[in-house]
Design a protein around this motif. Structure first.
Motif, PDB file in Angstrom:
ATOM      1  N   ALA A   1       7.979   0.283  -5.191  1.00 43.60           N
ATOM      2  CA  ALA A   1       6.900   0.934  -5.940  1.00 43.60           C
ATOM      3  C   ALA A   1       7.266   0.986  -7.420  1.00 43.60           C
ATOM      4  O   ALA A   1       8.437   0.821  -7.791  1.00 43.60           O
ATOM      5  CB  ALA A   1       6.677   2.352  -5.407  1.00 43.60           C
TER       6      ALA A   1
ATOM      7  N   PHE B   1       4.004  12.167  -4.113  1.00 48.02           N
ATOM      8  CA  PHE B   1       2.971  11.310  -3.539  1.00 48.02           C
ATOM      9  C   PHE B   1       2.006  10.777  -4.591  1.00 48.02           C
ATOM     10  O   PHE B   1       0.863  10.425  -4.278  1.00 48.02           O
ATOM     11  CB  PHE B   1       2.212  12.074  -2.461  1.00 48.02           C
ATOM     12  CG  PHE B   1       3.091  12.560  -1.337  1.00 48.02           C
ATOM     13  CD1 PHE B   1       3.757  11.667  -0.518  1.00 48.02           C
ATOM     14  CD2 PHE B   1       3.284  13.917  -1.126  1.00 48.02           C
ATOM     15  CE1 PHE B   1       4.579  12.106   0.505  1.00 48.02           C
ATOM     16  CE2 PHE B   1       4.102  14.372  -0.106  1.00 48.02           C
ATOM     17  CZ  PHE B   1       4.758  13.457   0.717  1.00 48.02           C
TER      18      PHE B   1
ATOM     19  N   SER C   1       0.839  -1.198   0.000  1.00 50.94           N
ATOM     20  CA  SER C   1       0.000   0.000   0.000  1.00 50.94           C
ATOM     21  C   SER C   1       0.872   1.246   0.000  1.00 50.94           C
ATOM     22  O   SER C   1       1.833   1.360   0.770  1.00 50.94           O
ATOM     23  CB  SER C   1      -0.901  -0.015   1.231  1.00 50.94           C
ATOM     24  OG  SER C   1      -1.654   1.174   1.318  1.00 50.94           O
ATOM     25  N   GLN C   2       0.549   2.184  -0.893  1.00 53.64           N
ATOM     26  CA  GLN C   2       1.330   3.410  -1.040  1.00 53.64           C
ATOM     27  C   GLN C   2       0.640   4.547  -0.287  1.00 53.64           C
ATOM     28  O   GLN C   2      -0.422   5.017  -0.690  1.00 53.64           O
ATOM     29  CB  GLN C   2       1.474   3.775  -2.515  1.00 53.64           C
ATOM     30  CG  GLN C   2       2.034   2.659  -3.386  1.00 53.64           C
ATOM     31  CD  GLN C   2       3.507   2.391  -3.152  1.00 53.64           C
ATOM     32  OE1 GLN C   2       4.345   3.268  -3.365  1.00 53.64           O
ATOM     33  NE2 GLN C   2       3.843   1.180  -2.732  1.00 53.64           N
ATOM     34  N   SER C   3       1.236   4.980   0.792  1.00 53.45           N
ATOM     35  CA  SER C   3       0.699   6.085   1.585  1.00 53.45           C
ATOM     36  C   SER C   3       1.758   7.176   1.693  1.00 53.45           C
ATOM     37  O   SER C   3       2.943   6.950   1.419  1.00 53.45           O
ATOM     38  CB  SER C   3       0.305   5.603   2.984  1.00 53.45           C
ATOM     39  OG  SER C   3       1.461   5.184   3.703  1.00 53.45           O
ATOM     40  N   ARG C   4       1.348   8.365   2.111  1.00 56.43           N
ATOM     41  CA  ARG C   4       2.311   9.453   2.292  1.00 56.43           C
ATOM     42  C   ARG C   4       3.367   9.080   3.328  1.00 56.43           C
ATOM     43  O   ARG C   4       4.550   9.334   3.145  1.00 56.43           O
ATOM     44  CB  ARG C   4       1.580  10.731   2.714  1.00 56.43           C
ATOM     45  CG  ARG C   4       0.760  11.384   1.618  1.00 56.43           C
ATOM     46  CD  ARG C   4       0.014  12.588   2.143  1.00 56.43           C
ATOM     47  NE  ARG C   4       0.913  13.674   2.501  1.00 56.43           N
ATOM     48  CZ  ARG C   4       1.162  14.735   1.744  1.00 56.43           C
ATOM     49  NH1 ARG C   4       0.569  14.856   0.565  1.00 56.43           N
ATOM     50  NH2 ARG C   4       1.962  15.680   2.157  1.00 56.43           N
ATOM     51  N   SER C   5       2.922   8.469   4.409  1.00 53.78           N
ATOM     52  CA  SER C   5       3.877   8.094   5.457  1.00 53.78           C
ATOM     53  C   SER C   5       4.860   7.039   4.950  1.00 53.78           C
ATOM     54  O   SER C   5       6.045   7.051   5.323  1.00 53.78           O
ATOM     55  CB  SER C   5       3.144   7.587   6.693  1.00 53.78           C
ATOM     56  OG  SER C   5       2.347   6.453   6.382  1.00 53.78           O
ATOM     57  N   TYR C   6       4.376   6.134   4.102  1.00 55.45           N
ATOM     58  CA  TYR C   6       5.261   5.126   3.518  1.00 55.45           C
ATOM     59  C   TYR C   6       6.331   5.789   2.652  1.00 55.45           C
ATOM     60  O   TYR C   6       7.521   5.506   2.783  1.00 55.45           O
ATOM     61  CB  TYR C   6       4.448   4.133   2.690  1.00 55.45           C
ATOM     62  CG  TYR C   6       5.296   3.146   1.913  1.00 55.45           C
ATOM     63  CD1 TYR C   6       5.993   2.146   2.566  1.00 55.45           C
ATOM     64  CD2 TYR C   6       5.400   3.228   0.520  1.00 55.45           C
ATOM     65  CE1 TYR C   6       6.783   1.234   1.864  1.00 55.45           C
ATOM     66  CE2 TYR C   6       6.175   2.329  -0.191  1.00 55.45           C
ATOM     67  CZ  TYR C   6       6.865   1.336   0.489  1.00 55.45           C
ATOM     68  OH  TYR C   6       7.652   0.462  -0.222  1.00 55.45           O
ATOM     69  N   ILE C   7       5.924   6.699   1.771  1.00 56.72           N
ATOM     70  CA  ILE C   7       6.867   7.371   0.882  1.00 56.72           C
ATOM     71  C   ILE C   7       7.857   8.219   1.680  1.00 56.72           C
ATOM     72  O   ILE C   7       9.077   8.203   1.413  1.00 56.72           O
ATOM     73  CB  ILE C   7       6.117   8.246  -0.145  1.00 56.72           C
ATOM     74  CG1 ILE C   7       5.243   7.373  -1.050  1.00 56.72           C
ATOM     75  CG2 ILE C   7       7.109   9.061  -0.973  1.00 56.72           C
ATOM     76  CD1 ILE C   7       5.992   6.340  -1.859  1.00 56.72           C
TER      77      ILE C   7
ATOM     78  N   CYS D   1      -0.619   7.827  -4.055  1.00 63.87           N
ATOM     79  CA  CYS D   1      -0.960   7.684  -2.643  1.00 63.87           C
ATOM     80  C   CYS D   1      -2.404   8.113  -2.386  1.00 63.87           C
ATOM     81  O   CYS D   1      -3.023   8.779  -3.213  1.00 63.87           O
ATOM     82  CB  CYS D   1      -0.020   8.529  -1.782  1.00 63.87           C
ATOM     83  SG  CYS D   1       1.705   8.016  -1.859  1.00 63.87           S
ATOM     84  N   ASP D   2      -2.906   7.751  -1.227  1.00 61.10           N
ATOM     85  CA  ASP D   2      -4.260   8.125  -0.827  1.00 61.10           C
ATOM     86  C   ASP D   2      -4.369   9.645  -0.766  1.00 61.10           C
ATOM     87  O   ASP D   2      -3.687  10.291   0.043  1.00 61.10           O
ATOM     88  CB  ASP D   2      -4.570   7.524   0.549  1.00 61.10           C
ATOM     89  CG  ASP D   2      -6.010   7.764   0.981  1.00 61.10           C
ATOM     90  OD1 ASP D   2      -6.694   8.585   0.345  1.00 61.10           O
ATOM     91  OD2 ASP D   2      -6.445   7.125   1.953  1.00 61.10           O
TER      92      ASP D   2
ATOM     93  N   GLN E   1      -4.994  11.627   2.686  1.00 57.09           N
ATOM     94  CA  GLN E   1      -3.955  11.847   3.680  1.00 57.09           C
ATOM     95  C   GLN E   1      -3.334  13.225   3.511  1.00 57.09           C
ATOM     96  O   GLN E   1      -3.197  13.738   2.400  1.00 57.09           O
ATOM     97  CB  GLN E   1      -2.857  10.782   3.547  1.00 57.09           C
ATOM     98  CG  GLN E   1      -3.293   9.401   3.978  1.00 57.09           C
ATOM     99  CD  GLN E   1      -2.123   8.436   3.956  1.00 57.09           C
ATOM    100  OE1 GLN E   1      -1.248   8.526   3.112  1.00 57.09           O
ATOM    101  NE2 GLN E   1      -2.109   7.516   4.903  1.00 57.09           N
TER     102      GLN E   1
END
Length: 346
Positions: free
Chosen positions: A259, A154, A6-12, A157-158, A161
């Motif tokens: 990614a 991002f 899952s690609q999220s801002r926190s992940y990136i 990403c969601d 967020q």
């Protein structure tokens, strides 16, 4: 299993340089992070054309114009079309790091301007000894544009967020690197799935079975002892390493998100997923891939990398803050002097 986590801002954001370097600085290349950066510097990087800010060269040339003449010239030039940038405080910070390290190579939060390496001498690509060198590399790069906008950083990403994103300049200690010792490692769910040669040239020694075995042992040991115990972010990532000359250890070059934006090199992400699925219970991992012949389909051709981005280095070295007419005169003068020098040598 999904092809990507899952690609999220926190992940990136876990992969921006300032997030991971403080934890792994003892086993990475010595680096200095400069942040925050002004909006003016951000505007400079986004500005059209390649030019360096005033005062950023090591040898400063004092103007022979009086203040009145400067004002007269300023009245005749549209400042919106010819913006003038100067970063004296940032210049001094860069000079201080250069003095400490001897030379540096720059990057932003995620991306380095390696596509502009041709712009500095081929004998020492990416080697910067002045603020002007740093700015010139950044301005000449297409790659670093990725880091300038949250929408690209991002991407995927969601969108719900939120969170801040601040540009940072990283200055890493420069030294000559043997590209044959650079590796990219793929980690999914804390499992080291694959190791790929990074430089897409054929190297005979990398195809020696004993050498491959030694490299595999070094990487697996380094991963288990140095990376796994300290990496506390998402369990899927891509790790770039530089092996030591004797191939017995490694230094961290970078962490990247697992990614689509991260090049899988000699693998595909579908293959990496299959490797994980096939060996979920048994573990003849990881797979190690190299360019196994000069005719390998992924092997580099003779043409320079990123050649679409190239313009003559001499042209850029003359462009320091000058408008197009001044630059034209200097460029023509430089060509004439070069021809005279060649005739004198004959």
């Amino acid at each position: 299993m999904e092809l990507f986590p899952s690609q999220s801002r926190s992940y990136i954001l876990a992969f921006q340089f300032s997030s991971w370097y403080p934890v792994f600085h003892t086993i990475s290349i010595k680096s200095t992070i400069i942040r925050p950066l002004s909006q003016d510097f951000h505007n400079y990087l986004n500005a059209d054309q390649v030019f360096v800010p005033k005062g950023s060269e090591n040898v400063l040339v004092e103007s022979t114009l009086s203040d009145d003449e400067d004002d007269e010239d300023g009245d005749s030039v549209d400042s919106d079309e010819n913006p003038i940038f100067a970063f004296p405080e940032l210049d001094e910070k860069i000079r201080a790091v250069v003095k400490e390290y001897g030379a540096v190579f720059p990057k932003l939060n995620f991306t380095s301007p390696k596509d502009a390496s041709w712009i500095l001498p081929a004998s020492s690509p990416l080697k910067c000894t002045s603020p002007a060198d740093v700015y010139l590399l950044l301005k000449s790069s297409d790659f670093i544009s990725h880091d300038l906008s949250p929408s690209t950083v991002f991407d995927g990403c969601d969108p719900v967020q939120s969170g801040s994103y601040d540009l940072e300049l990283v200055l890493r200690k420069w030294y000559s690197v043997d590209r044959s010792r650079e590796l990219r490692c793929f980690v999914r769910n804390n499992a080291l799935l694959g190791i790929s040669q990074r430089d897409t040239n054929y190297y005979d020694f990398l195809n020696d079975p004993d050498t491959q075995s030694k490299i595999m042992n070094t990487v697996v040991t380094f991963f288990k002892n140095k990376i796994q115990p300290q990496w506390t972010a998402e369990a899927s990532y891509v790790l770039d390493l530089l092996l030591t000359r004797d191939l017995s250890s490694a230094h961290i070059v970078d962490f990247n998100p697992y990614a689509p934006r991260t090049d899988p090199l000699l693998f595909s992400y579908e293959e990496l997923r299959d490797i994980l699925n096939e060996h979920r219970l048994t573990a003849p991992l990881p797979h190690f891939r190299v360019i196994d012949s000069p005719s390998h389909p992924a092997a580099s051709c003779k043409s320079p990398a990123n050649q679409h981005n190239m313009v003559p280095f001499e042209a850029l070295s003359l462009s320091n803050g000058r408008d197009i007419e001044d630059f034209k005169e200097l460029w023509e003068k430089s060509i004439k002097e070069s021809l005279q020098d060649q005739q004198g040598e004959q």
